[in-house]
Design an enzyme around this catalytic site. Structure first.
Site, mmCIF file in Angstrom:
data_model
loop_
_atom_site.group_PDB
_atom_site.id
_atom_site.type_symbol
_atom_site.label_atom_id
_atom_site.label_comp_id
_atom_site.label_asym_id
_atom_site.label_seq_id
_atom_site.Cartn_x
_atom_site.Cartn_y
_atom_site.Cartn_z
ATOM 1 C CB SER A 171 48.165 31.094 39.891
ATOM 2 O OG SER A 171 47.178 30.077 39.903
ATOM 3 C CB CYS A 206 40.249 28.071 40.502
ATOM 4 S SG CYS A 206 41.253 27.457 39.122
ATOM 5 C CG ASP A 253 40.591 31.950 43.687
ATOM 6 O OD1 ASP A 253 41.493 31.259 44.197
ATOM 7 O OD2 ASP A 253 40.259 31.863 42.486
ATOM 8 C CG HIS A 259 43.039 35.927 41.689
ATOM 9 N ND1 HIS A 259 43.320 34.702 41.135
ATOM 10 C CD2 HIS A 259 43.093 35.758 43.035
ATOM 11 C CE1 HIS A 259 43.513 33.811 42.103
ATOM 12 N NE2 HIS A 259 43.383 34.424 43.259
#
Length: 274
Positions: free
Chosen positions: A87, A182, A189, A221
């Site tokens: 990300s 994370c 998250d 995720h």
């Protein structure tokens, strides 16, 4: 290279110089099948279809005259692509458009689709829209199970909490209590998740306890959602199952993985926390 070693070489958790001129080399892909192999699942035998929807609210470039243009972007990455894109590297890549001139939005879309498809190892779709056309806030449909009065003692994934029995039902269950971390920085998250299924009725207290059990778990995720899907698929054995998580935005990006036993695309909605 195993996943921890691979991630250590990514931009996550490191001081970074933000590039403002286009640079596709900033993208940092990570193999998806690391997570699949841990469960003994091969790419050819995945039990799900799906995609990862990324929304960006900080897209900007210069037109041919040097005037800034801003937009919102949707990125649709197939769940069967060979790589996820880390990300922070995604954000750095998008920032590199800020002082780069393009003839029009179509040229921006074409460049992004080319770069992201190469990094992901699959065909990535990019949609740009004006801030004037932003999606309105919506809610997941289904029964929210967050008010169940349960005792919680698991804060790492506990699939043994999942069970289903009795008559076959079709329903959607929603929770806003999904939280993971994370795997590199440890940052939280946060997500809302919708579980839609047809099959023996899933025990709601066990499901809520299972979702809460991700609270101290470190993973990306996409991998969290795939694990949730596969755990429910294996433990509850539904006839049909979809898992859709909408994660809270961080750094101008939100990530929204969708996995389903049916070959279908989710609606790219926007929840209140996004």
């Amino acid at each position: 290279m195993n996943e921890p070693e691979k991630v250590l070489h990514s931009p996550l958790g490191k001081e970074t110089v933000y590039a403002n001129q286009y640079d596709s080399s900033l993208l940092y892909p990570i193999e998806r099948d690391i997570n699949w192999q841990a469960r003994g699942v091969e790419r050819t035998t995945l039990p799900f279809f799906g995609e990862d929807i990324w929304n960006s609210y900080e897209i900007s470039w210069l037109n041919a005259k040097g005037k800034p243009i801003v937009a919102l972007a949707e990125f649709h990455i197939p769940a069967t692509s060979s790589h996820i894109i880390e990300s922070k590297s995604f954000k750095l890549y998008l920032n590199s458009y800020n002082l780069t001139r393009f003839d029009d939005a179509a040229q921006v879309v074409a460049q992004m689709e080319k770069d992201l498809s190469k990094a992901a190892g699959g065909d990535v779709r990019v949609l740009l829209t004006s801030p004037e056309d932003a999606v309105a806030v919506e809610n997941f449909t289904g029964e929210c199970i967050d008010e169940l009065d349960i005792e919680v003692s698991h804060y790492e994934p506990a699939p043994e909490l999942l069970s289903a029995k009795g008559e076959v039902v079709s329903e959607a269950l929603v929770s806003h209590l999904l939280k993971s971390n994370c795997p590199v920085t440890g940052q939280p998250d946060w997500a809302s998740v919708q579980i839609t299924y047809t099959g023996a009725k899933i025990d709601q207290e066990g499901l809520l306890g299972y979702l809460i059990s991700y609270r101290e778990h470190g993973d990306f995720h996409e991998q969290c959602v795939e694990t949730i899907f596969m755990d429910i698929w294996q433990q509850c054995k539904p006839e049909q199952l979809s898992v859709y998580a909408r994660y809270v935005r961080r750094g101008g990006l939100d990530i929204n993985p969708f996995r389903s036993s049916k070959d279908e695309r989710p609606v790219n909605m926007r929840l209140s926390r996004q």
